[in-house]
Design a protein around this motif. Structure first.
Motif, short mmCIF file in Angstrom:
data_model
loop_
_atom_site.label_atom_id
_atom_site.label_comp_id
_atom_site.label_asym_id
_atom_site.label_seq_id
_atom_site.Cartn_x
_atom_site.Cartn_y
_atom_site.Cartn_z
N THR A 121 0.75 -1.57 0.24
CA THR A 121 0.16 0.01 -0.07
C THR A 121 0.56 1.42 0.34
OG1 THR A 121 -1.82 -1.42 1.52
CG2 THR A 121 -1.78 1.27 0.70
N ASN A 122 1.86 0.86 1.22
CA ASN A 122 3.06 2.67 0.76
C ASN A 122 4.08 1.90 1.10
OD1 ASN A 122 0.34 4.77 1.20
ND2 ASN A 122 0.33 3.54 3.64
N GLY A 123 5.37 2.97 0.47
CA GLY A 123 6.77 2.23 0.65
C GLY A 123 7.24 1.69 -0.46
N LYS A 124 5.98 1.82 -1.41
CA LYS A 124 6.39 0.78 -3.13
C LYS A 124 7.64 1.41 -3.59
CE LYS A 124 2.07 0.60 -5.16
NZ LYS A 124 1.00 1.52 -3.44
N THR A 125 7.07 2.96 -3.87
CA THR A 125 7.72 3.41 -4.42
C THR A 125 8.95 4.27 -4.57
OG1 THR A 125 5.78 4.66 -5.74
CG2 THR A 125 7.89 6.02 -5.91
N THR A 126 9.63 4.10 -2.86
CA THR A 126 10.94 4.28 -2.17
C THR A 126 11.26 3.13 -2.42
OG1 THR A 126 9.67 6.21 -0.48
CG2 THR A 126 11.97 5.14 0.03
N VAL A 127 11.18 2.43 -1.98
CA VAL A 127 12.11 0.87 -2.13
C VAL A 127 12.25 0.65 -3.38
CG1 VAL A 127 11.87 -2.11 -1.80
CG2 VAL A 127 10.93 -0.43 -0.32
N THR A 128 11.27 0.71 -4.53
CA THR A 128 11.77 0.63 -5.74
C THR A 128 12.84 1.55 -6.14
OG1 THR A 128 9.63 -0.70 -6.85
CG2 THR A 128 10.85 0.54 -8.06
N LYS A 129 12.76 3.05 -6.50
CA LYS A 129 13.78 3.79 -5.81
C LYS A 129 15.35 3.70 -5.81
CE LYS A 129 11.19 6.72 -8.89
NZ LYS A 129 10.36 8.62 -9.25
N MET A 130 14.96 3.15 -4.27
CA MET A 130 16.05 2.52 -3.65
C MET A 130 17.13 1.77 -3.59
SD MET A 130 16.64 2.78 0.39
CE MET A 130 15.37 4.10 1.10
N LEU A 131 16.35 0.94 -4.41
CA LEU A 131 16.88 -0.72 -4.89
C LEU A 131 17.86 -0.23 -5.66
CD1 LEU A 131 17.60 -3.72 -4.44
CD2 LEU A 131 15.32 -3.70 -5.27
N ASN A 147 4.76 0.92 -11.87
CA ASN A 147 3.59 2.39 -11.15
C ASN A 147 5.09 3.18 -11.07
OD1 ASN A 147 1.26 2.81 -10.71
ND2 ASN A 147 1.57 2.51 -8.32
N VAL A 148 6.05 3.19 -11.25
CA VAL A 148 6.85 4.31 -10.67
C VAL A 148 6.67 5.51 -12.07
CG1 VAL A 148 8.55 3.47 -9.09
CG2 VAL A 148 8.90 2.99 -12.02
N GLY A 149 5.86 5.11 -12.73
CA GLY A 149 5.40 6.02 -13.80
C GLY A 149 6.70 5.97 -15.33
N PHE A 315 21.16 8.96 -2.45
CA PHE A 315 20.47 8.78 -2.28
C PHE A 315 18.22 9.78 -1.34
CE2 PHE A 315 15.99 6.70 -1.39
CZ PHE A 315 15.07 6.37 -2.65
N GLU A 316 18.09 10.83 -2.18
CA GLU A 316 17.76 11.21 -1.58
C GLU A 316 16.41 11.06 -1.44
OE1 GLU A 316 18.54 15.41 -3.32
OE2 GLU A 316 20.57 14.90 -3.05
N GLY A 317 16.32 10.45 -1.02
CA GLY A 317 14.14 9.58 -0.83
C GLY A 317 13.62 9.78 -2.86
N VAL A 318 12.14 9.83 -2.58
CA VAL A 318 11.03 10.09 -3.54
C VAL A 318 10.58 11.36 -4.00
CG1 VAL A 318 9.38 8.95 -4.79
CG2 VAL A 318 11.09 7.34 -3.61
N PRO A 319 10.63 12.27 -5.12
CA PRO A 319 10.08 13.09 -4.56
C PRO A 319 8.43 12.90 -4.66
CG PRO A 319 11.54 13.01 -6.90
CD PRO A 319 11.58 11.51 -5.94
N HIS A 320 8.28 14.14 -4.22
CA HIS A 320 6.47 14.27 -3.74
C HIS A 320 6.40 12.94 -2.46
CE1 HIS A 320 6.10 16.28 -7.18
NE2 HIS A 320 6.58 15.45 -7.92
N ARG A 321 7.26 12.18 -1.77
CA ARG A 321 6.97 12.23 -0.71
C ARG A 321 8.08 12.04 0.75
NH1 ARG A 321 4.73 9.87 2.63
NH2 ARG A 321 4.81 7.79 3.13
N LEU A 322 7.53 12.65 1.23
CA LEU A 322 8.25 13.73 2.49
C LEU A 322 9.79 14.98 1.72
CD1 LEU A 322 8.50 11.47 5.95
CD2 LEU A 322 7.38 13.19 5.44
N GLU A 323 8.95 15.19 0.58
CA GLU A 323 10.15 15.89 -0.17
C GLU A 323 10.22 17.59 0.51
OE1 GLU A 323 12.00 16.99 -4.48
OE2 GLU A 323 9.34 16.69 -3.75
N HIS A 324 12.26 17.23 1.10
CA HIS A 324 12.07 18.54 1.85
C HIS A 324 12.40 20.05 0.80
CE1 HIS A 324 15.02 21.20 4.97
NE2 HIS A 324 13.57 21.02 4.73
#
Length: 464
Positions: A121-131, A147-149, A315-324
């Motif tokens: 449900t949550n976390g899949k994009t971050t895991v996909t891009k981090m991996l 599903n990452v676009g 690795f700075e995270g995923v855009p639009h997911r807790l993006e500073h």
């Protein structure tokens, strides 16, 4: 397949275009039908028509839209946005016509390459891009999509057109919609991040949603689970054997975890220290869970611990997911537009500096708001609502007994400007766009919403 057979692709979005181009590249006759008829779509349609792909705009998803090709249709390919059990699709099946998802089309052409499939449900994009980041940093030839676009069909096109070396791995994020439309997918590694109620407006029941996710993992050769997720942990006896990760050691011989973080912050593989969890510098306990799943998958790919640690660098995270997004008057600003449900929003609100000001709203989704409301009560000073759900969210918040500063605004611009003023007045530590809702009432997707918020922050930072 006869020489006159036609494949119909439904939808002129990115996945539909990718599917059509892939089929056309294979010398198949392709027709795309699209219910809308905007100027942008006309331009896209004209470009595709020039390449030899027929495009029909203004065609709704009814059997009458297919009548001129009914005797020629070999297959109908749909995008994830179209319900798998749509009445018209069922009628086509009754006529003996094959219906498949775009992701299924890609699997047929890429299944000779091992897949790492990530769902949840949550976390899949971050895991996909981090991996993906870790493997690429270690010179592993991988391609990412789903599903990452990036439609998986685009990966197939890239490999066909460039005649390049096959990747060692394909890393795919899969939504429940995509899994439902491609039941034949059998990944080498399957990762299940989290499970909370979502997309019930499509799947109707939570059990149906669970079974779709479970079906993918059961068909994976290697399975990785997040033990910190309440549902997954409770369901261990019903789930197929796999690798379990947790941000804490679970001393239970019946249900051991293979990867965890000890009190010193070290990542442990069974009883061996690998490296410190501070190797990633993005906020939130949930990102430590994501890190552990990436470590587990990377080890199965064959990376050494020191290579994984160095691969995380940058690795700075995923855009639009807790993006500073920086700060205004020492108030930290975060874009969490990807938080499109209560559970995802709860995670983001919990992760940032407190007290916080929250901007929420959009197209309301079904779900349990209990944890979200509790987190607002514990750590937020105020909340600003916008979009089609604003009034119902206000009733929900006030009905739960929360006494927070609260206001309703016409759109995100007004809400953002008011949020900055409120944060300064209440001496808040942070402002967070955390919609807890889909974006489709005012935006085409969460990315457009998040990009608009970023532009507003850039604009307003010059004024305050």
């Amino acid at each position: 397949m006869s020489l006159n057979s036609i494949t119909i692709v439904i939808g002129l979005g990115r996945s539909g275009i990718a599917a059509a181009k892939l089929l056309h590249l294979e010398k198949k006759k392709v027709v795309i039908i699209e219910k809308n008829k905007t100027e942008d779509l006309k331009k896209i349609g004209n470009d595709l028509s020039e390449s030899g792909i027929t495009v029909k705009l203004g065609r709704s998803l009814e059997l009458s839209s297919f009548k001129e090709w009914l005797n020629q249709i070999d297959c109908v390919v749909i995008s994830p946005s179209i319900p798998w059990n749509h009445e018209t699709l069922n009628k086509l099946r009754d006529l003996g016509i094959t219906v498949k998802g775009e992701i299924s089309l890609a699997w047929e052409r890429l299944k000779n390459i091992p897949w790492i499939a990530i769902t949840g449900t949550n976390g899949k994009t971050t895991v996909t891009k981090m991996l993906t980041h870790v493997l690429i940093k270690n010179q592993t030839n991988v391609l990412m999509g789903g599903n990452v676009g990036i439609p998986a069909s685009e990966i197939a096109i890239k490999l066909k057109e460039n005649n390049c070396e096959l990747p060692s791995w394909i890393i795919i994020e899969l939504s429940s919609y995509q899994i439902e439309e491609a039941p034949e997918i059998k990944p080498q590694i399957g990762i299940w991040t989290t499970l909370t109620p979502d997309h019930l407006e499509r799947h109707v029941t939570l059990d149906k949603y669970i079974q779709i996710k479970k079906s993918l993992i059961e068909k994976s050769n290697i399975r990785i689970y997040n033990s910190d997720d309440q549902f997954l942990n409770k369901s261990r006896n019903e789930l197929s054997e796999g690798i379990w990760v947790s941000t804490k050691e679970i001393k239970n011989s019946l249900h051991p975890v293979q990867y965890w973080i000890n009190k010193k912050g070290m990542i442990i593989e069974n009883k061996k220290e690998l490296f410190h969890s501070s190797a990633i510098n993005i906020p939130g306990k949930h990102n430590l869970q994501n890190l552990l799943m990436v470590v587990a998958a990377s080890r199965k790919v064959g990376l050494l611990p020191e290579n994984i640690e160095s691969g995380l660098n940058g690795f700075e995270g995923v855009p639009h997911r807790l993006e500073h997004l920086g700060s205004i008057k020492n108030i930290q600003i975060y874009n969490d537009s990807k938080a499109t449900n209560y559970d995802s929003a709860f995670i983001g609100i919990k992760a940032i500096q407190h007290p916080s000001i929250i901007i929420a709203g959009g197209e309301e989704k079904e779900g349990d708001p209990a944890k979200w409301l509790q987190q607002i009560n514990e750590t937020c000073s105020g909340i600003l609502l916008f979009g089609s759900s604003a009034n119902s969210l206000k009733k929900l918040i006030q009905g739960s007994g929360l006494e927070k500063e609260l206001s309703i605004h016409k759109d995100l611009r007004q809400a953002t400007e008011a949020a900055i003023s409120m944060a300064i007045k209440l001496k808040a530590s942070s402002i967070l766009l955390s919609p807890a809702c889909a974006s489709f009432d005012q935006y085409k997707d969460f990315e457009e919403r998040g990009n608009h918020f970023k532009s507003l922050i850039k604009e307003f930072s010059k004024r305050f």
